[in-house]
Design an enzyme around this catalytic site. Sequence first.
Site, short mmCIF file in Angstrom:
data_model
loop_
_atom_site.label_atom_id
_atom_site.label_comp_id
_atom_site.label_asym_id
_atom_site.label_seq_id
_atom_site.Cartn_x
_atom_site.Cartn_y
_atom_site.Cartn_z
N LEU A 8 0.84 -1.21 0.00
CA LEU A 8 0.00 0.00 0.00
C LEU A 8 0.87 1.25 0.00
O LEU A 8 1.71 1.43 0.88
CB LEU A 8 -0.93 0.01 1.22
CG LEU A 8 -1.80 -1.24 1.42
CD1 LEU A 8 -2.85 -0.97 2.50
CD2 LEU A 8 -2.45 -1.69 0.13
N ARG A 15 2.26 14.89 6.42
CA ARG A 15 3.23 15.45 7.38
C ARG A 15 4.65 15.51 6.83
O ARG A 15 5.53 16.11 7.45
CB ARG A 15 3.17 14.63 8.68
CG ARG A 15 1.91 14.96 9.50
CD ARG A 15 1.65 13.90 10.54
NE ARG A 15 2.75 13.77 11.48
CZ ARG A 15 2.94 12.72 12.28
NH1 ARG A 15 2.09 11.72 12.24
NH2 ARG A 15 3.96 12.69 13.10
N GLU A 152 -9.54 0.02 15.87
CA GLU A 152 -8.75 1.22 15.62
C GLU A 152 -8.82 2.15 16.83
O GLU A 152 -9.83 2.20 17.53
CB GLU A 152 -9.27 1.93 14.37
CG GLU A 152 -8.93 1.21 13.08
CD GLU A 152 -7.43 0.99 12.91
OE1 GLU A 152 -6.67 1.97 12.94
OE2 GLU A 152 -7.02 -0.17 12.78
N ASN A 224 6.42 9.13 9.10
CA ASN A 224 5.38 10.12 8.81
C ASN A 224 5.90 11.53 8.60
O ASN A 224 5.18 12.38 8.08
CB ASN A 224 4.35 10.15 9.94
CG ASN A 224 3.63 8.82 10.05
OD1 ASN A 224 2.97 8.39 9.12
ND2 ASN A 224 3.82 8.13 11.16
N LYS A 331 34.27 9.37 -13.67
CA LYS A 331 32.90 9.10 -14.08
C LYS A 331 32.88 8.25 -15.33
O LYS A 331 33.62 8.54 -16.27
CB LYS A 331 32.17 10.42 -14.36
CG LYS A 331 30.71 10.23 -14.74
CD LYS A 331 30.21 11.26 -15.73
CE LYS A 331 30.64 10.92 -17.14
NZ LYS A 331 29.95 11.73 -18.18
N SER A 403 54.01 17.44 -20.23
CA SER A 403 53.23 18.22 -19.25
C SER A 403 52.63 19.45 -19.92
O SER A 403 53.29 20.09 -20.75
CB SER A 403 54.12 18.72 -18.13
OG SER A 403 54.68 17.64 -17.48
C1 UD1 Z 1 -2.95 1.56 10.15
C2 UD1 Z 1 -3.85 0.50 10.77
C3 UD1 Z 1 -3.59 0.43 12.28
C4 UD1 Z 1 -2.13 0.12 12.53
C5 UD1 Z 1 -1.25 1.16 11.83
C6 UD1 Z 1 0.20 0.74 11.91
C7 UD1 Z 1 -5.89 0.47 9.43
C8 UD1 Z 1 -7.29 0.89 9.32
N1 UD1 Z 1 -5.24 0.85 10.52
O1 UD1 Z 1 -3.36 2.80 10.66
O2 UD1 Z 1 -4.39 -0.59 12.87
O3 UD1 Z 1 -1.86 0.11 13.93
O4 UD1 Z 1 -1.60 1.25 10.44
O5 UD1 Z 1 1.01 1.74 11.40
O6 UD1 Z 1 -5.39 -0.21 8.55
N2 UD1 Z 1 -3.07 3.72 2.44
C9 UD1 Z 1 -3.46 3.66 1.13
N3 UD1 Z 1 -4.74 4.00 0.81
C10 UD1 Z 1 -5.64 4.39 1.73
C11 UD1 Z 1 -5.22 4.45 3.09
C12 UD1 Z 1 -3.94 4.11 3.42
O7 UD1 Z 1 -2.68 3.30 0.25
O8 UD1 Z 1 -6.76 4.67 1.34
C13 UD1 Z 1 -1.70 3.36 2.78
C14 UD1 Z 1 -0.90 4.53 3.32
O9 UD1 Z 1 -0.22 5.20 2.28
C15 UD1 Z 1 0.06 3.84 4.28
C16 UD1 Z 1 -0.73 2.63 4.77
O10 UD1 Z 1 -1.72 2.41 3.82
O11 UD1 Z 1 1.22 3.38 3.65
C17 UD1 Z 1 -1.30 2.82 6.15
O12 UD1 Z 1 -2.21 3.90 6.15
P1 UD1 Z 1 -2.30 4.90 7.37
O13 UD1 Z 1 -3.28 5.95 7.02
O14 UD1 Z 1 -0.95 5.33 7.79
O15 UD1 Z 1 -2.94 3.98 8.50
P2 UD1 Z 1 -2.86 4.22 10.06
O16 UD1 Z 1 -3.90 5.21 10.42
O17 UD1 Z 1 -1.48 4.48 10.48
MG MG Z 2 0.30 5.18 9.54
#
Ligand code: UD1
Ligand code: MG
Length: 448
Positions: A8, A15, A152, A224, A331, A403
Amino acid sequence: MSVALIILAAGKGTRMNSDLPKVLHPIAGAPMLHHAMATGTVLDPAHVVVVAGFGADLVTASTNAFDPTARVVLQKEQLGTGHATAQAKDALKGFDGLAIVLFGDTPFLRPETLEAIAATTADVTVLGFEAADPGRYGRLVMEADQLARIVEFKDASEAERAITLCNSGVVAAPAPLMFDLIDALDNDNAQGEYYLTDLPRLARARDLSVTVVQCDEAETLGINSRAELAAADAQFQRSARIQMMEDGVTMMAPDSVYLSLDTIIGRDALIEPNVVFGPGVTVESGATIRAFSHLEGCHVSQGVIIGPYARLRPGTELAEDVRVGNFVEIKNATLAAGAKVNHLSYIGDASIGEASNIGAGTITCNYDGVMKHRTEIGARAFIGSNTMLVAPVSVGDEAMTGSGSVITSDVDAGALALARAPQVEKPGMARKLFEMLKAKKARQSRGS
Ligand code: UD1
Ligand code: MG
């Protein structure tokens, strides 16, 4: 069982305060995404699917640079981790192996942990960890040895928030089951998102088994902000240096050496203080990299000595026992065994034959303002100090240049090329000039 990785990487990473997608920010010279993909290679995955959103073009290019066979799917709107995972469904149509969901912003997962996840016999496996400060992580609610559900932070009761066993985000299940469970997700929760973390509860409702594999908290560290990025890089550097020293590399001041994810250094190599290894460097056994050198995209063979203060850029290939001294930049050039470039030189787009000696201040003039050209120097040649080699140009075996020469045409093997103004001597002229100048200064200071 064959494995598909779903990584993902759609989030913007607000941030980070950046135009670059969060997962492309580098740790140890490689995008965070590559760290996750590199860890995944331990399972020899049949499929790698990266879910991109913000900056998808850049994420696609970076994904393919690491693994041209990886697929990138688009999540147009970020509606949650469950929704993100669902985007991989079409790419994995017909695949009935194990699907493992990883986060692209979690670069420290160990290969051994992934192997443990792949080895469970449960229907659904979640990677958890005991958190020193559980903060806003999802909490794992256990019932006997089964994971009943993940809650969550925003949806958790006080009692649930007291749980310290937390969700890392990594989830594994056979692909058909995973997508079947994802189809059953809703967004009826505090954040209005489709949570991947609802999978365990849905699986238990069907009487399926859900297990937790635990890892060290440090492995699940997510990035983050830029400060967290810097801290993560520092953590990577610490452990990579220790690993290298265990593998037989000597570092005089390890804290001052910067390594990349793919740096390879052989046994009994010596690394002096303040050396930077950019991406793509291989240093073989017994080579010495002296202080304040900067290397990227290069291959350094046994017995070579680099620096101090040398810069090796991409495409540099140094054979055994080559010497590259202070304030030398190289290089896209090949130096054959025993060649020496010891002082204040630029060697670019060139090849230098065995045991040739390049004098101080020599420059390969490789760029005409529009195009790059090559310089070829044969074996056992002697290039005099401050020679300008105006490429394209070649110097044969055992040839010499005087040289200060500006060499614009090819030099035959064994020949001496001189290309500089002949010396002129005017007897007594220096003394005369001094007297004239001193008299002039004296007149000026009298104000006349
Ligand atoms: C998530 C978990 C939480 C866990 C935590 C660990 C869920 C609902 N929650 O929360 O239980 O403790 O990670 O760090 O899964 N992403 C997408 N598409 C989306 C949403 C997220 O690609 O629509 C990706 C983000 O880019 C990221 C990852 O998924 O790489 C996690 O998403 P993030 O929003 O950071 O989840 P947390 O709220 O941290
Ligand atoms: Mg996260």
